[in-house]
Design an enzyme around this catalytic site. Structure first.
Site, PDB file in Angstrom:
ATOM      1  CG  ASP A   1     -64.194  -6.949  14.740  1.00 18.94           C
ATOM      2  OD1 ASP A   1     -63.765  -5.738  14.778  1.00 18.94           O
ATOM      3  OD2 ASP A   1     -63.982  -7.778  15.203  1.00 18.94           O
TER       4      ASP A   1
ATOM      5  CB  CYS B   1     -63.099  -4.059  19.327  1.00 19.82           C
ATOM      6  SG  CYS B   1     -62.396  -4.469  17.490  1.00 19.82           S
TER       7      CYS B   1
ATOM      8  NE  ARG C   1     -66.600  -5.044  19.033  1.00 20.12           N
ATOM      9  CZ  ARG C   1     -67.082  -5.984  18.209  1.00 20.12           C
ATOM     10  NH1 ARG C   1     -68.090  -7.064  18.610  1.00 20.12           N
ATOM     11  NH2 ARG C   1     -66.762  -6.239  16.957  1.00 20.12           N
TER      12      ARG C   1
ATOM     13  CE  LYS D   1     -63.789  -8.492  18.703  1.00 17.88           C
ATOM     14  NZ  LYS D   1     -63.143  -7.845  17.711  1.00 17.88           N
TER      15      LYS D   1
ATOM     16  CB  SER E   1     -55.398 -13.440  18.470  1.00 20.40           C
ATOM     17  OG  SER E   1     -56.027 -12.708  19.441  1.00 20.40           O
TER      18      SER E   1
ATOM     19  CG  HIS F   1     -60.230  -8.086  14.258  1.00 19.39           C
ATOM     20  ND1 HIS F   1     -59.322  -8.951  14.208  1.00 19.39           N
ATOM     21  CD2 HIS F   1     -60.114  -7.268  15.167  1.00 19.39           C
ATOM     22  CE1 HIS F   1     -58.366  -8.422  15.263  1.00 19.39           C
ATOM     23  NE2 HIS F   1     -59.121  -7.298  15.621  1.00 19.39           N
TER      24      HIS F   1
END
Length: 459
Positions: free
Chosen positions: A35, A74, A78, A132, A160, A217
């Site tokens: 990431d 991202c 993906r 993720k 987050s 990330h």
């Protein structure tokens, strides 16, 4: 809805080809996704610290110096890897936000898209998504298991916020195992789960693992045992933890005698943010400079992919989709366009020709560049064309552009010199190609003929 789609997809593309029907066993497949990893963040790509596992993986197989991802953030990237289709075509051109933003807020990968897991299922693959997801985990129909994976383990989003039940939570399948998990516990738990999955699979059933890391990330929080390991700072230590994870996966394959029957692919979803390195490239994540779209790409399959290959053949992350279809012996979906191309002959060294006539660099809904071979044409754009994340770009990049900017990537990898004036016919050709693909895939304020609407809805 996803189950119905999978059944239809099976009828469309699920027949195992005759050439592979007689094969004793299909290869296991592991796709490891980093990431926000910069092009220059690994030892074998020029980093000033070692990444021994990934460097050895590259030495044992094929390392691409020209792997282009379909998006510079991202979620769209993906979506393209998992479907083999440009984000404008698969309905996911925006960065997945867990908040109500200009991106449309809560949305996800359409249930009508066919993912790698669904592609491989008719060939008997058991699939595991780890880490993720970032494609709409909490949006109905967009969970990894709705997308064809047999099982899931991980933290589905960026680490987050606390807006969702699954924020900062470890989830197994659809059950929250632990809330407010410490970030440093994520990667060790991913390693443990992947190794266990490899050890427990029946030897007569192929498996597919999609391992999507939170590294590199933010937050930049390497595990305690990796702090100061590289003596190059916390970010380098973070990358060292990623490298160690790859090493553990490769070690599990060796210990279970699966090296010669497993393809392992490593790549990043997009370029670095302000901390990592783009190496010789300009720009970063959030931009359509090479630093946003060109990433590390390594393929290893002992005994099948010759060792020691370093290739400048232009590849796309979307090529993984048709490659895996070929290896599994399943037909590609016949009811939709797949933008990726089968790169098996390139990986085995039997071809040195890129399968792509053109590549398109979108930033959100805005087409910002068209590439043909070594030539890349940056297209004019204004601030009203830009996605909401454009302000976050780092390094030199074309936030706005008044006229076409043509780059010879072979001789100007930093995209500094405008060759448009010396090549008017080529500029005209690339501008016409841009107009053509806008009709098909769309543009800001222009709906494409093969552009899927965002799902459930995108403003």
């Amino acid at each position: 809805m996803r189950k119905i789609t999978s059944l239809i997809g099976t009828l469309v593309f699920g027949a195992v080809s005759t050439a592979f029907a007689a094969t004793a066993s299909k290869p296991n497949i592991i796709v490891i996704l980093a990431d926000d990893l910069g092009y220059g963040d690994l030892g074998c790509y020029g980093a000033k610290y070692s990444t021994p596992a990934l460097d050895q993986m590259a030495a044992d197989g094929f390392r691409s110096t020209d792997m282009i991802v379909a998006a510079n953030v991202c979620s769209p990237s993906r979506s393209a890897i998992l479907t083999g289709r440009y984000p404008m075509r698969n309905g996911h051109p925006f960065y997945r936000s867990d908040y109500t933003t200009k991106s449309g807020g809560y949305y996800g990968l359409s249930p009508d898209e066919i993912t790698l897991a669904e592609l491989l299922k008719p060939a008997g693959y058991r699939s595991f998504a780890v880490g993720k997801w970032h494609l709409g985990f909490d949006t109905e129909g967009a969970h990894p298991m709705d997308a064809g994976f047999d099982t899931y383990y991980g933290l589905p989003h960026n680490y987050s916020g606390d807006e969702l039940p699954t924020s900062k939570a470890i989830v197994r399948d659809r059950e929250i195992l632990q809330k407010n998990v410490k970030f440093q516990k994520l990667t060790p738990s991913y390693n443990k789960e992947v190794v266990k999955f490899i050890e427990e699979q029946p030897k007569d059933q192929p498996f597919f693992i999609y391992m999507a890391h939170q590294i590199a990330h933010s937050p930049i929080l390497p595990g305690k045992s990796f702090l100061k390991k590289t003596r190059k700072g916390k970010y380098a230590d973070f990358v060292a933890e990623l490298d160690d994870s790859v090493g553990q996966v490769l070690q599990a394959l060796r210990e279970n005698e699966l090296d010669e029957n497993t393809l392992v692919v490593f790549l990043a979803d997009n370029g670095q943010t302000g901390v990592g390195s783009a190496g010789p490239l300009a720009g970063s994540k959030y931009t359509t400079m090479e630093g946003g779209h060109r990433v590390a790409g390594i393929f290893r399959w002992t005994g099948t992919i010759p060792a020691g290959q370093v290739s400048d053949v232009t590849l796309s992350s979307m090529d993984i989709f048709p490659l895996l279809a070929d290896l599994a012996g399943v037909d590609l979906p016949a009811d939709r366009k797949i933008d990726g191309r089968n790169i098996r002959d390139i990986l085995t060294g039997d071809s040195q020709e890129s399968p792509h006539d053109y590549l398109y660099y979108y930033n959100g809904l805005n087409l910002q560049a068209v590439r043909k071979g070594k030539w890349k044409l940056h297209l004019p754009r204004s601030e009203k064309d830009l996605p909401y994340w454009a302000e976050a770009g780092r390094g030199r990049y074309f936030k706005t552009l008044d006229k076409p900017f043509l780059v010879d990537l072979e001789n100007d990898i930093g995209e500094e010199k405008n060759e448009a004036g010396n090549n008017p016919e080529l500029v005209d050709t690339l501008l016409k190609e841009a107009d053509k693909i806008r009709v098909e895939l769309g543009e800001v304020g222009q709906k494409g003929t093969d552009q899927r609407p965002g799902w459930p809805s995108v403003d």
